[in-house]
Design an enzyme around this catalytic site. Structure first.
Site, PDB file in Angstrom:
ATOM      1  CB  ALA A 158       9.304   1.679   4.162  1.00 41.39           C
ATOM      2  CB  THR A 209      -0.897   0.000   1.252  1.00 40.95           C
ATOM      3  OG1 THR A 209      -1.723  -1.167   1.231  1.00 40.95           O
ATOM      4  CG2 THR A 209      -1.793   1.233   1.293  1.00 40.95           C
ATOM      5  CD  GLU A 232       1.406  -1.398   4.872  1.00 40.62           C
ATOM      6  OE1 GLU A 232       1.274  -0.698   3.855  1.00 40.62           O
ATOM      7  OE2 GLU A 232       1.941  -0.974   5.922  1.00 40.62           O
TER       8      GLU A 232
END
Length: 227
Positions: free
Chosen positions: A85, A28, A105
């Site tokens: 990240a 994502t 995640e």
């Protein structure tokens, strides 16, 4: 080169690592957005893969691009996960969860043989913590959970908001954005946070990434492998 172009280059590069027949975790975030679009083009050209999304947002985008998806409960493990990240330190420890999907995640990452992080160079740091650490908490008595987190040395803790009120995660929880500024021992902090009643999960991803693909403003892309 703009940040968006750097993110696109990282996403395109990561798509070359996906092999035919793989079951992959699809992350994502803004960099993964470009990976998903590149992956969709490859599936149109004949690449056969199955994806497990890490958020409702990713699932919606992947379905709109006709990427085949499967529930994580229906597979034994994932060959590979590609995700972004918010911060990456030299040991490839991470802060994730700026988009609010940290719980799913982390579950997907834990089910994967290999985790690869894609990012632009702005995400590289010497020490984690400048980016607020997301901590997902249950809604019941969240202020009590906040107090316990503050006792770990975090004086500025913000309940995440969105335009129409409090941000609610995909799994119905609140997120506390915790400003530690510098996290000297990420592994210890991860353990301390997850020992607090009311904490569901935190955004520290320790010893989970095998590789980081980082795009630079000069157009280059570099791989960092876990030391």
């Amino acid at each position: 080169m703009s940040n968006d172009i750097a993110k696109q280059k990282a996403g395109e590069y990561a798509a070359t690592l996906v092999e035919d027949g793989m079951t992959i975790g699809i992350g994502t975030g803004s960099t993964v957005y470009y990976f998903i679009h590149t992956l969709a083009n490859k599936t149109k050209e004949g690449l056969h893969i199955t994806g497990v999304p890490t958020s409702a947002q990713t699932a919606q985008l992947a379905r709109s691009l006709n990427i085949p998806l499967v529930d994580l409960n229906d597979v034994a493990q994932l060959d590979l996960t590609i995700d972004g990240a918010d911060e990456i330190d030299p040991s490839l420890n991470l802060i994730k969860g700026g988009g609010g999907a940290l719980l799913q995640e982390k579950i997907v990452a834990a089910a994967s043989v290999q985790n690869i992080i894609i990012a632009d160079e702005s995400k590289l740091v010497q020490n984690l913590g400048k980016f607020p650490l997301p901590v997902e908490v249950i809604t019941f008595a969240w202020r009590q959970t906040q107090k316990h987190i503050a006792q770990l040395g975090c004086s500025n803790i913000v309940l995440r908001q969105k335009q129409d009120g409090i941000f609610i995660s995909d799994h119905g929880h609140y997120i506390l954005d915790c400003h530690f500024e510098q996290i000297d021992n990420p592994a210890l902090l991860q353990q301390q946070l997850n020992n607090i009643p009311g904490v569901v999960e935190n955004g520290l991803f320790i010893n989970m990434a095998a590789k980081a693909i980082v795009a630079y403003s000069d157009g280059s892309v570099k791989e960092f492998v876990k030391p």
